[in-house]
Motif scaffolding. Sequence first.
Motif, PDB file in Angstrom:
ATOM      1  N   SER A   1      -2.702 -19.771 -11.218  1.00  0.00           N
ATOM      2  CA  SER A   1      -3.094 -20.409  -9.965  1.00  0.00           C
ATOM      3  C   SER A   1      -4.557 -20.130  -9.629  1.00  0.00           C
ATOM      4  CB  SER A   1      -2.213 -19.909  -8.817  1.00  0.00           C
ATOM      5  OG  SER A   1      -2.651 -20.439  -7.591  1.00  0.00           O
ATOM      6  N   ALA A   2      -5.224 -21.153  -9.089  1.00  0.00           N
ATOM      7  CA  ALA A   2      -6.603 -20.974  -8.629  1.00  0.00           C
ATOM      8  C   ALA A   2      -6.635 -20.322  -7.255  1.00  0.00           C
ATOM      9  CB  ALA A   2      -7.314 -22.323  -8.583  1.00  0.00           C
ATOM     10  N   LYS A   3      -5.496 -20.322  -6.556  1.00  0.00           N
ATOM     11  CA  LYS A   3      -5.424 -19.707  -5.239  1.00  0.00           C
ATOM     12  C   LYS A   3      -5.149 -18.210  -5.367  1.00  0.00           C
ATOM     13  CE  LYS A   3      -3.743 -23.794  -2.747  1.00  0.00           C
ATOM     14  NZ  LYS A   3      -2.689 -24.331  -1.848  1.00  0.00           N
ATOM     15  N   LYS A   4      -5.482 -17.483  -4.319  1.00  0.00           N
ATOM     16  CA  LYS A   4      -5.175 -16.065  -4.263  1.00  0.00           C
ATOM     17  C   LYS A   4      -3.662 -15.886  -4.201  1.00  0.00           C
ATOM     18  CE  LYS A   4      -5.980 -11.643  -3.811  1.00  0.00           C
ATOM     19  NZ  LYS A   4      -6.526 -10.852  -4.927  1.00  0.00           N
ATOM     20  N   VAL A   5      -3.132 -14.999  -5.041  1.00  0.00           N
ATOM     21  CA  VAL A   5      -1.694 -14.782  -5.114  1.00  0.00           C
ATOM     22  C   VAL A   5      -1.352 -13.375  -4.631  1.00  0.00           C
ATOM     23  CG1 VAL A   5       0.323 -14.649  -6.634  1.00  0.00           C
ATOM     24  CG2 VAL A   5      -1.419 -16.411  -7.010  1.00  0.00           C
ATOM     25  N   TYR A   6      -0.376 -13.307  -3.731  1.00  0.00           N
ATOM     26  CA  TYR A   6       0.120 -12.027  -3.235  1.00  0.00           C
ATOM     27  C   TYR A   6       1.607 -11.919  -3.559  1.00  0.00           C
ATOM     28  CZ  TYR A   6      -4.105 -12.010  -0.344  1.00  0.00           C
ATOM     29  OH  TYR A   6      -5.415 -12.050   0.090  1.00  0.00           O
ATOM     30  N   GLY A   7       2.047 -10.698  -3.741  1.00  0.00           N
ATOM     31  CA  GLY A   7       3.470 -10.424  -3.861  1.00  0.00           C
ATOM     32  C   GLY A   7       3.934  -9.696  -2.614  1.00  0.00           C
ATOM     33  N   LEU A   8       5.064 -10.104  -2.061  1.00  0.00           N
ATOM     34  CA  LEU A   8       5.652  -9.423  -0.907  1.00  0.00           C
ATOM     35  C   LEU A   8       7.062  -9.007  -1.294  1.00  0.00           C
ATOM     36  CD1 LEU A   8       5.492  -8.516   2.042  1.00  0.00           C
ATOM     37  CD2 LEU A   8       6.299 -10.787   2.707  1.00  0.00           C
ATOM     38  N   PHE A   9       7.294  -7.688  -1.309  1.00  0.00           N
ATOM     39  CA  PHE A   9       8.586  -7.133  -1.690  1.00  0.00           C
ATOM     40  C   PHE A   9       9.248  -6.580  -0.437  1.00  0.00           C
ATOM     41  CE2 PHE A   9      11.132  -3.418  -3.017  1.00  0.00           C
ATOM     42  CZ  PHE A   9      12.010  -4.033  -3.899  1.00  0.00           C
ATOM     43  N   ILE A  10      10.438  -7.083  -0.098  1.00  0.00           N
ATOM     44  CA  ILE A  10      11.126  -6.703   1.129  1.00  0.00           C
ATOM     45  C   ILE A  10      12.469  -6.065   0.798  1.00  0.00           C
ATOM     46  CG2 ILE A  10      12.121  -7.539   3.294  1.00  0.00           C
ATOM     47  CD1 ILE A  10      10.116  -9.847   3.211  1.00  0.00           C
TER      48      ILE A  10
END
Length: 207
Positions: free
Chosen positions: A113-122
């Motif tokens: 992806s060209a967009k910024k990627v975040y991971g969110l673990f809940i």
Amino acid sequence: WMEAIASRGSASLPDGTRLTVPRGEAPAYLEWIVWRAFLAIDSLVKPSWEARNFKIDQDFLPVHCAPGGRPDMVFEFDNSIVVVEVTLTASSRQEAAEGEPVRRHVAQFAENSAKKVYGLFIALQIDSNTAHTFSSGAWYLADDTKISLDIVPLTLADFRKFLLGGQANLGEMPQKLRNLLLECRSVSNRDAPQWKNEISQIVDRLS
């Protein structure tokens, strides 16, 4: 629903209505309620049904959990992508079950992806070994190229607090979410127990 999941049973609405999680279906309901929370945040650039990898029935209730090999949910905003993974697993088993798959899923999007990627673990509780694994923020691709991952572990209670703090102005929530992820990653060099505490403090401040 988050209270019902956290209590492993049921919770009451202000009007007295009782919500009950069907026996054995708490994992599916956890995915479902987090998906619904992101729909409330809104500002998604893709249809809501494309954001989840689990199925819902004609009453819009969850049928089962997302299958293995794919992230639970992926939410795309104008300037970022948030890969969301949820679990009821706790203790050191949490890191063993989630550490590699979560990082792999986030890496797949970060690579392409060209967009910024975040991971969110809940999770209901974040084990310190899990937090330590996610704090390093690194993944090696098949050709040994190293990429950085931005994954934030968040308790379900803190996620709920963050949502409640922004419900009066949902239009600001996408930017608040991005700020939350950025600030949490900015202190990810702390030891895992300290990082978890600082994440909760950041949630308190932004809520």
